[in-house]
Design a protein around this motif. Structure first.
Motif, PDB file in Angstrom:
ATOM      1  N   VAL A 199      -3.626  -9.546   9.644  1.00  0.00           N
ATOM      2  CA  VAL A 199      -5.000  -9.109   9.404  1.00  0.00           C
ATOM      3  C   VAL A 199      -4.964  -8.032   8.327  1.00  0.00           C
ATOM      4  CG1 VAL A 199      -7.123  -8.166  10.400  1.00  0.00           C
ATOM      5  CG2 VAL A 199      -5.606  -9.583  11.807  1.00  0.00           C
ATOM      6  N   MET A 200      -5.655  -8.298   7.225  1.00  0.00           N
ATOM      7  CA  MET A 200      -5.799  -7.306   6.159  1.00  0.00           C
ATOM      8  C   MET A 200      -7.162  -6.643   6.350  1.00  0.00           C
ATOM      9  SD  MET A 200      -4.263  -9.342   2.859  1.00  0.00           S
ATOM     10  CE  MET A 200      -4.209  -7.852   1.848  1.00  0.00           C
ATOM     11  N   VAL A 201      -7.149  -5.335   6.605  1.00  0.00           N
ATOM     12  CA  VAL A 201      -8.368  -4.646   6.993  1.00  0.00           C
ATOM     13  C   VAL A 201      -8.263  -3.178   6.608  1.00  0.00           C
ATOM     14  CG1 VAL A 201      -7.461  -4.129   9.300  1.00  0.00           C
ATOM     15  CG2 VAL A 201      -9.939  -4.260   8.976  1.00  0.00           C
ATOM     16  N   ALA A 202      -9.383  -2.531   6.398  1.00  0.00           N
ATOM     17  CA  ALA A 202      -9.403  -1.074   6.211  1.00  0.00           C
ATOM     18  C   ALA A 202      -9.547  -0.440   7.585  1.00  0.00           C
ATOM     19  CB  ALA A 202     -10.572  -0.670   5.310  1.00  0.00           C
ATOM     20  N   THR A 203      -8.492   0.194   8.050  1.00  0.00           N
ATOM     21  CA  THR A 203      -8.480   0.722   9.415  1.00  0.00           C
ATOM     22  C   THR A 203      -7.849   2.106   9.434  1.00  0.00           C
ATOM     23  OG1 THR A 203      -7.670   0.322  11.681  1.00  0.00           O
ATOM     24  CG2 THR A 203      -6.264  -0.421   9.873  1.00  0.00           C
ATOM     25  N   GLN A 204      -8.118   2.848  10.491  1.00  0.00           N
ATOM     26  CA  GLN A 204      -7.498   4.163  10.664  1.00  0.00           C
ATOM     27  C   GLN A 204      -6.280   4.100  11.572  1.00  0.00           C
ATOM     28  OE1 GLN A 204     -11.713   6.048  11.242  1.00  0.00           O
ATOM     29  NE2 GLN A 204     -10.330   7.740  10.831  1.00  0.00           N
ATOM     30  N   TYR A 205      -6.158   3.041  12.363  1.00  0.00           N
ATOM     31  CA  TYR A 205      -5.066   2.948  13.327  1.00  0.00           C
ATOM     32  C   TYR A 205      -4.440   1.553  13.296  1.00  0.00           C
ATOM     33  CZ  TYR A 205      -5.859   7.406  15.733  1.00  0.00           C
ATOM     34  OH  TYR A 205      -5.939   8.730  16.052  1.00  0.00           O
ATOM     35  N   PRO A 206      -3.669   1.214  12.259  1.00  0.00           N
ATOM     36  CA  PRO A 206      -3.079  -0.128  12.221  1.00  0.00           C
ATOM     37  C   PRO A 206      -2.175  -0.418  13.420  1.00  0.00           C
ATOM     38  CG  PRO A 206      -2.138   1.303  10.514  1.00  0.00           C
ATOM     39  CD  PRO A 206      -3.329   2.011  11.070  1.00  0.00           C
ATOM     40  N   HIS A 207      -1.499   0.611  13.943  1.00  0.00           N
ATOM     41  CA  HIS A 207      -0.610   0.376  15.090  1.00  0.00           C
ATOM     42  C   HIS A 207      -1.416   0.063  16.352  1.00  0.00           C
ATOM     43  CE1 HIS A 207      -1.528   4.632  14.575  1.00  0.00           C
ATOM     44  NE2 HIS A 207      -1.297   4.847  15.842  1.00  0.00           N
ATOM     45  N   TYR A 208      -2.565   0.723  16.544  1.00  0.00           N
ATOM     46  CA  TYR A 208      -3.432   0.382  17.674  1.00  0.00           C
ATOM     47  C   TYR A 208      -4.051  -1.001  17.489  1.00  0.00           C
ATOM     48  CZ  TYR A 208      -3.446   5.046  19.869  1.00  0.00           C
ATOM     49  OH  TYR A 208      -3.104   6.205  20.507  1.00  0.00           O
ATOM     50  N   ASP A 209      -4.455  -1.317  16.255  1.00  0.00           N
ATOM     51  CA  ASP A 209      -5.017  -2.641  15.992  1.00  0.00           C
ATOM     52  C   ASP A 209      -4.016  -3.734  16.375  1.00  0.00           C
ATOM     53  OD1 ASP A 209      -7.125  -1.234  14.971  1.00  0.00           O
ATOM     54  OD2 ASP A 209      -7.011  -2.041  12.941  1.00  0.00           O
ATOM     55  N   ARG A 210      -2.779  -3.538  15.981  1.00  0.00           N
ATOM     56  CA  ARG A 210      -1.754  -4.541  16.304  1.00  0.00           C
ATOM     57  C   ARG A 210      -1.605  -4.683  17.819  1.00  0.00           C
ATOM     58  NH1 ARG A 210       4.665  -4.372  14.790  1.00  0.00           N
ATOM     59  NH2 ARG A 210       4.552  -2.564  16.181  1.00  0.00           N
ATOM     60  N   GLU A 211      -1.583  -3.552  18.497  1.00  0.00           N
ATOM     61  CA  GLU A 211      -1.443  -3.565  19.955  1.00  0.00           C
ATOM     62  C   GLU A 211      -2.603  -4.322  20.612  1.00  0.00           C
ATOM     63  OE1 GLU A 211      -2.448  -0.137  23.052  1.00  0.00           O
ATOM     64  OE2 GLU A 211      -0.612   0.300  21.950  1.00  0.00           O
ATOM     65  N   GLU A 212      -3.831  -4.059  20.131  1.00  0.00           N
ATOM     66  CA  GLU A 212      -5.005  -4.673  20.758  1.00  0.00           C
ATOM     67  C   GLU A 212      -5.125  -6.158  20.409  1.00  0.00           C
ATOM     68  OE1 GLU A 212      -8.376  -2.429  22.055  1.00  0.00           O
ATOM     69  OE2 GLU A 212      -8.185  -1.184  20.259  1.00  0.00           O
ATOM     70  N   VAL A 213      -4.806  -6.527  19.176  1.00  0.00           N
ATOM     71  CA  VAL A 213      -4.827  -7.945  18.806  1.00  0.00           C
ATOM     72  C   VAL A 213      -3.803  -8.710  19.624  1.00  0.00           C
ATOM     73  CG1 VAL A 213      -4.292  -9.574  16.956  1.00  0.00           C
ATOM     74  CG2 VAL A 213      -5.759  -7.600  16.475  1.00  0.00           C
ATOM     75  N   ALA A 214      -2.598  -8.184  19.722  1.00  0.00           N
ATOM     76  CA  ALA A 214      -1.546  -8.854  20.486  1.00  0.00           C
ATOM     77  C   ALA A 214      -1.936  -9.004  21.955  1.00  0.00           C
ATOM     78  CB  ALA A 214      -0.239  -8.077  20.356  1.00  0.00           C
ATOM     79  N   SER A 215      -2.526  -7.956  22.521  1.00  0.00           N
ATOM     80  CA  SER A 215      -2.930  -8.004  23.930  1.00  0.00           C
ATOM     81  C   SER A 215      -4.005  -9.063  24.159  1.00  0.00           C
ATOM     82  CB  SER A 215      -3.440  -6.625  24.361  1.00  0.00           C
ATOM     83  OG  SER A 215      -3.966  -6.670  25.678  1.00  0.00           O
ATOM     84  N   ALA A 216      -5.013  -9.088  23.283  1.00  0.00           N
ATOM     85  CA  ALA A 216      -6.116 -10.028  23.461  1.00  0.00           C
ATOM     86  C   ALA A 216      -5.651 -11.474  23.329  1.00  0.00           C
ATOM     87  CB  ALA A 216      -7.225  -9.735  22.450  1.00  0.00           C
ATOM     88  N   LEU A 217      -4.667 -11.701  22.479  1.00  0.00           N
ATOM     89  CA  LEU A 217      -4.182 -13.066  22.248  1.00  0.00           C
ATOM     90  C   LEU A 217      -2.956 -13.410  23.100  1.00  0.00           C
ATOM     91  CD1 LEU A 217      -6.198 -12.818  19.938  1.00  0.00           C
ATOM     92  CD2 LEU A 217      -4.531 -13.906  18.436  1.00  0.00           C
ATOM     93  N   ASN A 218      -2.544 -12.473  23.957  1.00  0.00           N
ATOM     94  CA  ASN A 218      -1.360 -12.668  24.811  1.00  0.00           C
ATOM     95  C   ASN A 218      -0.121 -12.992  23.991  1.00  0.00           C
ATOM     96  OD1 ASN A 218      -2.449 -12.038  27.300  1.00  0.00           O
ATOM     97  ND2 ASN A 218      -2.898 -14.161  27.863  1.00  0.00           N
ATOM     98  N   LEU A 219       0.087 -12.191  22.937  1.00  0.00           N
ATOM     99  CA  LEU A 219       1.243 -12.354  22.073  1.00  0.00           C
ATOM    100  C   LEU A 219       2.093 -11.089  22.091  1.00  0.00           C
ATOM    101  CD1 LEU A 219      -0.550 -13.924  18.970  1.00  0.00           C
ATOM    102  CD2 LEU A 219       0.811 -15.149  20.684  1.00  0.00           C
ATOM    103  N   ASN A 220       3.325 -11.204  21.635  1.00  0.00           N
ATOM    104  CA  ASN A 220       4.144 -10.023  21.429  1.00  0.00           C
ATOM    105  C   ASN A 220       3.665  -9.293  20.175  1.00  0.00           C
ATOM    106  OD1 ASN A 220       5.878 -10.647  23.633  1.00  0.00           O
ATOM    107  ND2 ASN A 220       7.037 -12.053  22.314  1.00  0.00           N
ATOM    108  N   GLU A 221       3.831  -7.995  20.153  1.00  0.00           N
ATOM    109  CA  GLU A 221       3.352  -7.233  19.009  1.00  0.00           C
ATOM    110  C   GLU A 221       4.059  -7.626  17.715  1.00  0.00           C
ATOM    111  OE1 GLU A 221       2.821  -3.018  19.314  1.00  0.00           O
ATOM    112  OE2 GLU A 221       2.219  -3.132  21.430  1.00  0.00           O
TER     113      GLU A 221
END
Length: 421
Positions: A199-221
């Motif tokens: 995901v290419m995005v303007a964000t303040q917390y890329p590490h949190y984004d990764r954590e939340e995307v992985a959790s929602a999709l039931n994937l490893n980070e």
């Protein structure tokens, strides 16, 4: 020690590209075989919903319409997982995401937005945080609307007020504030050359984004990659997930690049706001202007979701006493759910609202005692080795006295000498 950066005039590495307009922002990104996404959002602040996407799916150019059924783990949130990625049975604010439409063009996605049928069973909402605190108030979530309570107890508050010569007691209110950053939310998601959802995005917390995307999709980070593009302003408004999970889900399922660009109107209802606060303060001082006691109740309206409310209301509770030594303190700070737009991070995290209260209290006490507003502050300000209401001993970086003196000198201010009434 020789320093390479500190104390030197260093050119920002991204300065030239930004001032010349060459910097790449998420909205500028284009990829071959790319499709587009649009979010269907709630028009009501509190309702049960039933969604019918059958007519919208028939539109030529519509690839897929995602609903809660397509989300492996339908929850997210920076502190508490109280958001749904796509709402299943209930919406809790205007703007809640209900469906994510993916089509060959933005125009066809807009057509589909109009064809999706949402039956609303409207529920009684609650929009005043004080009313929301009542046990009988409509519940935004299943449990109490009071989602956080922070306390400070120091000294003997009753004795402090008993010994006070003057008391100021008032209620102060601050309103909701929009971040209004220049660049509305935009992003692109795709599967990279290593098979990762990117995901290419303007964000303040890329590490949190990764954590939340992985959790929602039931994937490893390590199966998720967040690329932080140039950020066109944020101020806290990009700390919560907006469309990151929607984009990642669509790219994961469709195996095609997917792009989203919010309009200014959608940006306005999609992301968090600054917490509105109600601050009830009672402050006492002796004849010389020394603060003896403060009792404060802070009610923060966090809207439909928690976001960073515990952090914001904790900091508000810590800072409500201001930069002053007060020996007797009682503080109760609450974060309360309502059906208003959700509130979260915005510069200052609760320390921004409370000076409106504690500084007006100081001015009122000064007026009652016929002490000028600078002198009453100089009497009470934190100095080295002062102890805060939370018990912290200030050992360094306490420049208030020098700061106030410098300001007073620039103002050519001369303190009054007559003292108290």
């Amino acid at each position: 020690m020789k320093l390479d950066i500190v104390g030197k005039n260093i050119t920002r590495t991204d300065a030239y590209s930004k001032v010349t307009g060459k910097a790449l922002y998420p909205e500028d990104i284009y990829m071959d075989n790319m499709v587009y996404g649009k979010t269907l959002r709630s028009k009501l602040p509190h309702a049960y919903i039933d969604i019918d996407i059958s007519e919208a799916e028939k539109i030529d150019g519509i690839i897929k319409i995602f609903t809660y059924k397509d989300v492996p783990n339908n929850s997210h949130g920076v502190v508490f997982k109280d958001h749904e990625v796509l709402c299943e049975k209930k919406v809790r604010r205007i703007g809640d995401p209900i469906a994510f439409i993916v089509g060959e063009t933005e125009e066809v996605c807009k057509l589909a937005l109009e064809k999706i049928k949402v039956d609303y069973e409207e529920l009684e909402g609650v929009f005043d945080p004080e009313i929301a605190m009542d046990e009988k108030a409509p519940k935004v979530h299943e449990d109490s609307n009071i989602m956080y309570h922070y306390k400070i107890r120091r000294g003997d508050i009753e004795e402090g007020f008993k010994n006070s010569y003057v008391i100021a007691e008032n209620t102060y209110k601050t309103h909701m504030v929009e971040h209004a950053f220049l660049q509305p939310e935009a992003g692109v998601s795709f599967i990279d050359e290593e098979g990762r959802i990117t995901v290419m995005v303007a964000t303040q917390y890329p590490h949190y984004d990764r954590e939340e995307v992985a959790s929602a999709l039931n994937l490893n980070e390590d199966e998720v990659r967040i690329i932080n593009a140039n950020v066109g302003g944020a101020f806290g408004g990009r700390e919560d997930i907006s469309f990151q999970i929607h984009l990642a889900l669509a790219a994961y399922i469709l195996k095609r690049p997917v792009k989203v660009v919010y309009s200014r109107e959608e940006s306005f209802i999609a992301h968090a706001k600054r917490h509105p606060m109600i601050m009830k303060c009672k402050t006492g001082a002796d004849k010389e202007g020394r603060l003896l006691a403060m009792k404060a109740e802070i009610i923060g309206d966090t809207g439909a979701y928690a976001s960073w409310a515990p952090n914001v209301l904790r900091k508000a509770g810590v800072h409500i006493t201001g930069p002053y030594y007060i020996p007797n303190v009682v503080v109760d700070s609450y974060a309360v759910y309502t059906n208003n737009p959700f509130a979260g991070a915005m510069r200052g995290f609760g320390a921004t609202q409370v000076p409106i209260a504690h500084e007006q209290q100081m001015d009122i006490l000064a007026e009652k005692l016929s002490i000028d507003p600078i002198s009453i502050r100089m009497i009470n300000i934190f100095k080295k080795d002062s102890v805060t209401a939370t018990g912290q001993v200030l050992k360094e970086s306490v420049p208030l006295e020098a700061c106030i003196k410098e300001v007073a000198a620039k103002m050519e201010f001369h303190p009054r000498k007559e003292g108290a009434k």
